[in-house]
Design a protein around this motif. Structure first.
Motif, mmCIF file in Angstrom:
data_model
loop_
_atom_site.group_PDB
_atom_site.id
_atom_site.type_symbol
_atom_site.label_atom_id
_atom_site.label_comp_id
_atom_site.label_asym_id
_atom_site.label_seq_id
_atom_site.Cartn_x
_atom_site.Cartn_y
_atom_site.Cartn_z
ATOM 1 N N HIS A 1 -10.910 4.534 -5.285
ATOM 2 C CA HIS A 1 -10.353 3.273 -5.780
ATOM 3 C C HIS A 1 -9.462 3.507 -7.003
ATOM 4 C CE1 HIS A 1 -10.116 -0.847 -7.248
ATOM 5 N NE2 HIS A 1 -10.578 -0.421 -8.408
ATOM 6 N N GLY A 2 -8.274 2.931 -6.961
ATOM 7 C CA GLY A 2 -7.380 2.959 -8.111
ATOM 8 C C GLY A 2 -6.616 4.249 -8.312
ATOM 9 N N GLN A 3 -6.848 5.250 -7.460
ATOM 10 C CA GLN A 3 -6.217 6.553 -7.672
ATOM 11 C C GLN A 3 -4.700 6.480 -7.515
ATOM 12 O OE1 GLN A 3 -7.255 9.801 -4.967
ATOM 13 N NE2 GLN A 3 -7.739 11.080 -6.727
ATOM 14 N N LEU A 4 -4.228 5.742 -6.533
ATOM 15 C CA LEU A 4 -2.783 5.621 -6.324
ATOM 16 C C LEU A 4 -2.130 4.880 -7.493
ATOM 17 C CD1 LEU A 4 -0.437 6.233 -4.416
ATOM 18 C CD2 LEU A 4 -0.862 4.046 -3.299
ATOM 19 N N TYR A 5 -2.812 3.842 -7.989
ATOM 20 C CA TYR A 5 -2.285 3.099 -9.146
ATOM 21 C C TYR A 5 -2.170 4.013 -10.363
ATOM 22 C CZ TYR A 5 -2.184 0.128 -13.251
ATOM 23 O OH TYR A 5 -1.841 -0.429 -14.462
ATOM 24 N N VAL A 6 -3.189 4.832 -10.607
ATOM 25 C CA VAL A 6 -3.151 5.754 -11.745
ATOM 26 C C VAL A 6 -1.953 6.685 -11.639
ATOM 27 C CG1 VAL A 6 -4.330 7.710 -12.838
ATOM 28 C CG2 VAL A 6 -5.626 5.673 -12.202
ATOM 29 N N ALA A 7 -1.716 7.218 -10.439
ATOM 30 C CA ALA A 7 -0.605 8.151 -10.249
ATOM 31 C C ALA A 7 0.737 7.483 -10.516
ATOM 32 C CB ALA A 7 -0.641 8.707 -8.824
ATOM 33 N N LEU A 8 0.939 6.289 -9.961
ATOM 34 C CA LEU A 8 2.227 5.617 -10.090
ATOM 35 C C LEU A 8 2.478 5.110 -11.507
ATOM 36 C CD1 LEU A 8 2.247 3.569 -6.752
ATOM 37 C CD2 LEU A 8 3.359 5.760 -7.226
ATOM 38 N N SER A 9 1.408 4.842 -12.238
ATOM 39 C CA SER A 9 1.573 4.295 -13.588
ATOM 40 C C SER A 9 1.734 5.371 -14.659
ATOM 41 C CB SER A 9 0.381 3.392 -13.948
ATOM 42 O OG SER A 9 -0.833 4.131 -13.917
ATOM 43 N N ARG A 10 1.726 6.660 -14.271
ATOM 44 C CA ARG A 10 1.936 7.737 -15.250
ATOM 45 C C ARG A 10 3.397 7.840 -15.653
ATOM 46 N NH1 ARG A 10 -1.643 7.078 -17.569
ATOM 47 N NH2 ARG A 10 -2.014 5.406 -16.080
ATOM 48 N N VAL A 11 4.305 7.366 -14.789
ATOM 49 C CA VAL A 11 5.731 7.539 -15.034
ATOM 50 C C VAL A 11 6.292 6.327 -15.772
ATOM 51 C CG1 VAL A 11 6.441 6.542 -12.820
ATOM 52 C CG2 VAL A 11 7.908 8.229 -13.942
ATOM 53 N N THR B 1 5.200 6.051 4.003
ATOM 54 C CA THR B 1 4.068 5.144 3.758
ATOM 55 C C THR B 1 2.797 5.958 3.563
ATOM 56 O OG1 THR B 1 3.545 4.928 6.130
ATOM 57 C CG2 THR B 1 5.087 3.311 5.175
ATOM 58 N N THR B 2 1.862 5.381 2.827
ATOM 59 C CA THR B 2 0.558 6.007 2.643
ATOM 60 C C THR B 2 -0.497 4.928 2.495
ATOM 61 O OG1 THR B 2 -0.681 7.666 1.367
ATOM 62 C CG2 THR B 2 0.686 6.130 0.111
ATOM 63 N N ARG B 3 -1.743 5.287 2.661
ATOM 64 C CA ARG B 3 -2.843 4.331 2.573
ATOM 65 C C ARG B 3 -3.362 4.253 1.142
ATOM 66 N NH1 ARG B 3 -6.037 6.733 5.734
ATOM 67 N NH2 ARG B 3 -7.582 7.532 4.252
ATOM 68 N N ASN B 4 -3.543 3.021 0.661
ATOM 69 C CA ASN B 4 -4.140 2.817 -0.648
ATOM 70 C C ASN B 4 -5.640 2.606 -0.476
ATOM 71 O OD1 ASN B 4 -4.344 2.507 -3.382
ATOM 72 N ND2 ASN B 4 -3.492 0.441 -3.459
ATOM 73 N N VAL B 5 -6.401 2.858 -1.541
ATOM 74 C CA VAL B 5 -7.848 2.662 -1.501
ATOM 75 C C VAL B 5 -8.252 1.778 -2.671
ATOM 76 C CG1 VAL B 5 -10.105 3.782 -1.615
ATOM 77 C CG2 VAL B 5 -8.213 4.922 -0.435
ATOM 78 N N VAL B 6 -8.800 0.604 -2.363
ATOM 79 C CA VAL B 6 -9.289 -0.317 -3.398
ATOM 80 C C VAL B 6 -10.616 -0.903 -2.955
ATOM 81 C CG1 VAL B 6 -6.985 -0.931 -4.235
ATOM 82 C CG2 VAL B 6 -8.012 -2.274 -2.403
ATOM 83 N N TYR B 7 -11.400 -1.355 -3.917
ATOM 84 C CA TYR B 7 -12.648 -2.038 -3.588
ATOM 85 C C TYR B 7 -12.345 -3.341 -2.867
ATOM 86 C CZ TYR B 7 -14.949 1.166 -6.853
ATOM 87 O OH TYR B 7 -15.417 2.273 -7.499
ATOM 88 N N GLN B 8 -13.115 -3.644 -1.850
ATOM 89 C CA GLN B 8 -12.911 -4.858 -1.068
ATOM 90 C C GLN B 8 -13.024 -6.114 -1.943
ATOM 91 O OE1 GLN B 8 -12.038 -4.702 2.204
ATOM 92 N NE2 GLN B 8 -11.639 -6.891 2.082
ATOM 93 N N GLU B 9 -13.854 -6.019 -3.003
ATOM 94 C CA GLU B 9 -14.072 -7.179 -3.858
ATOM 95 C C GLU B 9 -12.792 -7.642 -4.545
ATOM 96 O OE1 GLU B 9 -15.776 -4.449 -3.781
ATOM 97 O OE2 GLU B 9 -17.904 -4.919 -3.476
ATOM 98 N N VAL B 10 -11.800 -6.743 -4.658
ATOM 99 C CA VAL B 10 -10.535 -7.101 -5.303
ATOM 100 C C VAL B 10 -9.870 -8.256 -4.567
ATOM 101 C CG1 VAL B 10 -8.216 -6.259 -5.819
ATOM 102 C CG2 VAL B 10 -10.191 -4.773 -6.218
ATOM 103 N N PHE B 11 -10.079 -8.354 -3.261
ATOM 104 C CA PHE B 11 -9.403 -9.368 -2.451
ATOM 105 C C PHE B 11 -10.228 -10.626 -2.238
ATOM 106 C CE2 PHE B 11 -7.904 -5.171 -1.071
ATOM 107 C CZ PHE B 11 -6.562 -5.297 -1.331
ATOM 108 N N ASP B 12 -11.445 -10.692 -2.779
ATOM 109 C CA ASP B 12 -12.344 -11.822 -2.496
ATOM 110 C C ASP B 12 -11.787 -13.160 -2.965
ATOM 111 O OD1 ASP B 12 -14.079 -10.124 -1.296
ATOM 112 O OD2 ASP B 12 -15.538 -10.061 -2.943
#
Length: 236
Positions: A193-203, A223-234
């Motif tokens: 969770h959040g790994q893709l966001y961390v990578a993109l926000s370094r720049v 394209t690539t798959r993102n991984v987030v907790y399901q609760e984010v969309f509740d």
């Protein structure tokens, strides 16, 4: 100072600034090691290899694990997060990262990036590239380190320099970094969770971001798959 020495110093400072603002990010240690070894081979200069001294911890003598397993070759093969590899290959002028705290007051903490100035048998001399102590000289000794990985059913000690090559680093290790140019290498999708966001926000800007994404068939993709907790969309 001769003109040749001055030119060498100028070029060295330019390389230092170039490395300071750039990094390649990847999701796993295996990917990072592959990139770092490839980049090291492209850098001119003599290569120095440092080998660790690995020994089992005495507290495990009565743990029920066969002590005969603890050969040097067996322990040398272990690669764990938080400790350096048994064999480290380095060159003067390449970037490295501390993987343990050495002197927090001097800014020599886990994650500090540096560029190597001098390689000796017992000490690595490097210039700090980030943090409040940027530009200062650091002297890095060998340290006795114990893996904190709970999946290993025994404990051992590795005496080695607490550094790793840092042309590339894992996405998790890049947290807190602010870079002008980031190359994101994704031979497989992110896995937490959040790994893709961390990578993109370094720049610092979109212009400074380059991505290489490889799909399941080994073909370059956009394209690539993102991984987030399901609760984010509740509550959406």
């Amino acid at each position: 100072m001769s003109h040749l020495a001055e030119l060498h110093r100028y070029c060295y400072l330019e390389v230092e600034l170039l490395i300071q603002e750039r990094a390649i990010l990847a999701p796993t240690l295996e990917c990072v090691e592959e990139i770092n070894n490839f980049m090291l081979g492209m850098i001119p200069g003599d290569e120095t290899e440092y080998l660790s001294c690995d020994t089992p911890c005495k507290s495990d003598e009565d743990s029920g694990v066969n002590a005969e397993w603890f050969t040097s070759e067996f322990l040398n093969d272990f690669k764990c997060s938080g400790i350096p590899n048994h064999a480290i290959k380095l060159k003067v002028g390449v970037p490295i990262m501390l993987i343990r705290n050495i002197d927090q007051a001097a800014g020599l903490c886990n994650g500090t990036r540096m560029i190597i100035n001098v390689l000796t048998k017992y000490i690595i001399v490097a210039t700090v590239l980030n943090g409040n102590n940027m530009g200062e000289t650091a002297f890095i000794p060998r340290m006795s380190l114990t893996p904190s990985n709970s999946d290993i059913p025994f404990k051992f000690q590795r005496r080695q320099f607490p550094v790793a090559l840092c042309f590339a680093m894992t996405i998790n290790k890049s947290q807190g970094q602010s870079l002008s140019h980031v190359g994101l290498y994704l031979p497989r999708p992110v896995f937490t969770h959040g790994q893709l966001y961390v990578a993109l926000s370094r720049v610092k800007s979109r212009k400074g971001l380059k991505m290489l994404i490889i799909d399941d068939e080994g073909v370059v993709s956009n394209t690539t798959r993102n991984v987030v907790y399901q609760e984010v969309f509740d509550n959406i």
